[in-house]
Design a protein around this motif. Sequence first.
Motif, PDB file in Angstrom:
ATOM      1  N   UNK A   9      61.750  67.997 -53.371  1.00 16.47           N
ATOM      2  CA  UNK A   9      62.036  68.617 -54.674  1.00 16.47           C
ATOM      3  C   UNK A   9      61.357  69.979 -54.855  1.00 16.47           C
ATOM      4  N   UNK A  10      60.158  70.124 -54.300  1.00 17.48           N
ATOM      5  CA  UNK A  10      59.439  71.392 -54.439  1.00 17.48           C
ATOM      6  C   UNK A  10      60.213  72.532 -53.777  1.00 17.48           C
ATOM      7  N   UNK A  11      60.634  72.306 -52.536  1.00 18.84           N
ATOM      8  CA  UNK A  11      61.393  73.332 -51.820  1.00 18.84           C
ATOM      9  C   UNK A  11      62.757  73.543 -52.457  1.00 18.84           C
ATOM     10  N   UNK A  12      63.377  72.474 -52.911  1.00 18.27           N
ATOM     11  CA  UNK A  12      64.672  72.602 -53.579  1.00 18.27           C
ATOM     12  C   UNK A  12      64.541  73.473 -54.825  1.00 18.27           C
ATOM     13  N   UNK A  13      63.501  73.245 -55.602  1.00 22.34           N
ATOM     14  CA  UNK A  13      63.296  74.037 -56.813  1.00 22.34           C
ATOM     15  C   UNK A  13      63.078  75.506 -56.505  1.00 22.34           C
ATOM     16  N   UNK A  14      62.240  75.786 -55.500  1.00 18.09           N
ATOM     17  CA  UNK A  14      62.010  77.174 -55.104  1.00 18.09           C
ATOM     18  C   UNK A  14      63.289  77.809 -54.573  1.00 18.09           C
ATOM     19  N   UNK A  15      64.053  77.040 -53.798  1.00 17.12           N
ATOM     20  CA  UNK A  15      65.294  77.561 -53.244  1.00 17.12           C
ATOM     21  C   UNK A  15      66.313  77.886 -54.320  1.00 17.12           C
ATOM     22  N   UNK A  16      66.396  77.034 -55.345  1.00 17.36           N
ATOM     23  CA  UNK A  16      67.313  77.295 -56.456  1.00 17.36           C
ATOM     24  C   UNK A  16      66.906  78.572 -57.187  1.00 17.36           C
ATOM     25  N   UNK A  17      65.613  78.742 -57.428  1.00 20.10           N
ATOM     26  CA  UNK A  17      65.129  79.965 -58.082  1.00 20.10           C
ATOM     27  C   UNK A  17      65.442  81.198 -57.233  1.00 20.10           C
ATOM     28  N   UNK A  18      65.284  81.074 -55.918  1.00 26.83           N
ATOM     29  CA  UNK A  18      65.638  82.186 -55.030  1.00 26.83           C
ATOM     30  C   UNK A  18      67.104  82.557 -55.202  1.00 26.83           C
ATOM     31  N   UNK A  19      67.970  81.544 -55.250  1.00 19.37           N
ATOM     32  CA  UNK A  19      69.401  81.810 -55.400  1.00 19.37           C
ATOM     33  C   UNK A  19      69.704  82.504 -56.721  1.00 19.37           C
ATOM     34  N   UNK A  20      69.013  82.105 -57.787  1.00 14.78           N
ATOM     35  CA  UNK A  20      69.226  82.755 -59.089  1.00 14.78           C
ATOM     36  C   UNK A  20      68.907  84.248 -58.992  1.00 14.78           C
ATOM     37  N   UNK A  21      67.760  84.571 -58.408  1.00 15.23           N
ATOM     38  CA  UNK A  21      67.378  85.980 -58.265  1.00 15.23           C
ATOM     39  C   UNK A  21      68.288  86.713 -57.281  1.00 15.23           C
ATOM     40  N   UNK A  22      68.620  86.045 -56.157  1.00 15.36           N
ATOM     41  CA  UNK A  22      69.456  86.692 -55.145  1.00 15.36           C
ATOM     42  C   UNK A  22      70.848  87.006 -55.692  1.00 15.36           C
ATOM     43  N   UNK A  23      71.431  86.077 -56.424  1.00 14.54           N
ATOM     44  CA  UNK A  23      72.763  86.300 -56.988  1.00 14.54           C
ATOM     45  C   UNK A  23      72.725  87.380 -58.069  1.00 14.54           C
ATOM     46  N   UNK A  24      71.615  87.440 -58.802  1.00 10.12           N
ATOM     47  CA  UNK A  24      71.449  88.521 -59.780  1.00 10.12           C
ATOM     48  C   UNK A  24      71.422  89.873 -59.075  1.00 10.12           C
ATOM     49  N   UNK A  25      70.682  89.940 -57.982  1.00  8.61           N
ATOM     50  CA  UNK A  25      70.588  91.184 -57.211  1.00  8.61           C
ATOM     51  C   UNK A  25      71.945  91.572 -56.626  1.00  8.61           C
ATOM     52  N   UNK A  26      72.653  90.586 -56.087  1.00  8.10           N
ATOM     53  CA  UNK A  26      74.002  90.844 -55.562  1.00  8.10           C
ATOM     54  C   UNK A  26      74.894  91.384 -56.676  1.00  8.10           C
TER      55      UNK A  26
END
Length: 216
Positions: free
Chosen positions: A176-193
């Motif tokens: 769950x810890x890595x999943x949560x961090x990964x989801x947050x990464x996707x939120x920021x990455x998609x914002x940047x895209x």
Amino acid sequence: MDLFLTLVSGVAWTVVYVEAIRVGLRDRTYAMPVAALALNFAWEATYAVGEFRSGVSAQGVVNVVWALADVAIIWTYLRFGRAELPGFVTRPLFAAWSALVFGSGFAVQWLFLAHFGTHDATRYAAFLQNLLMSGLFIALYADRRGPRGQSLVIAVAKWLGTLAPTLLFGVIEDSPFILGLGVLCSVFDLTYIGLLLRERRVAAAPVLGPAAERAL
């Protein structure tokens, strides 16, 4: 599935590094936020050495290739980075600051290793610095007031290169810890895209002359 996701991540991050070198040389700047670059280089160098202690491995070879690519990106930072800073930053001050940043990158990796052990440290450090990188790319866009030294290829490849291990470690291996961090990464990455796509649409929009504007 494990092998497929590992390959996707490896290929995507290789694309990030190659494109970062190309864009940095093209725009005469550095194409990766320096704090994230320092952590990335320290991670790859540290764990490449760890992998080779027990013999040659595929991951060890990949880490070495990535570390060498990071060296090229670091060169673009050292070559062009001082121009991004205020004029009072002299060469000695820039050198001291750079040494502090890259030295701190290694210190952080070694602290993770000492506290969590190799298995957890590699993953926790990788995802936390990945999240930092995601946020810093947006900050870089804002600081440069546009996409100079940046690329949609880097943004998309970075997102996919993080999404794949998020699925592997966060979902398949149930962390769950890595999943949560990964989801947050996707939120920021998609914002940047989204920011880069918007910039591309604005750049491609036709410029209307005074007569056309009056007609509207």
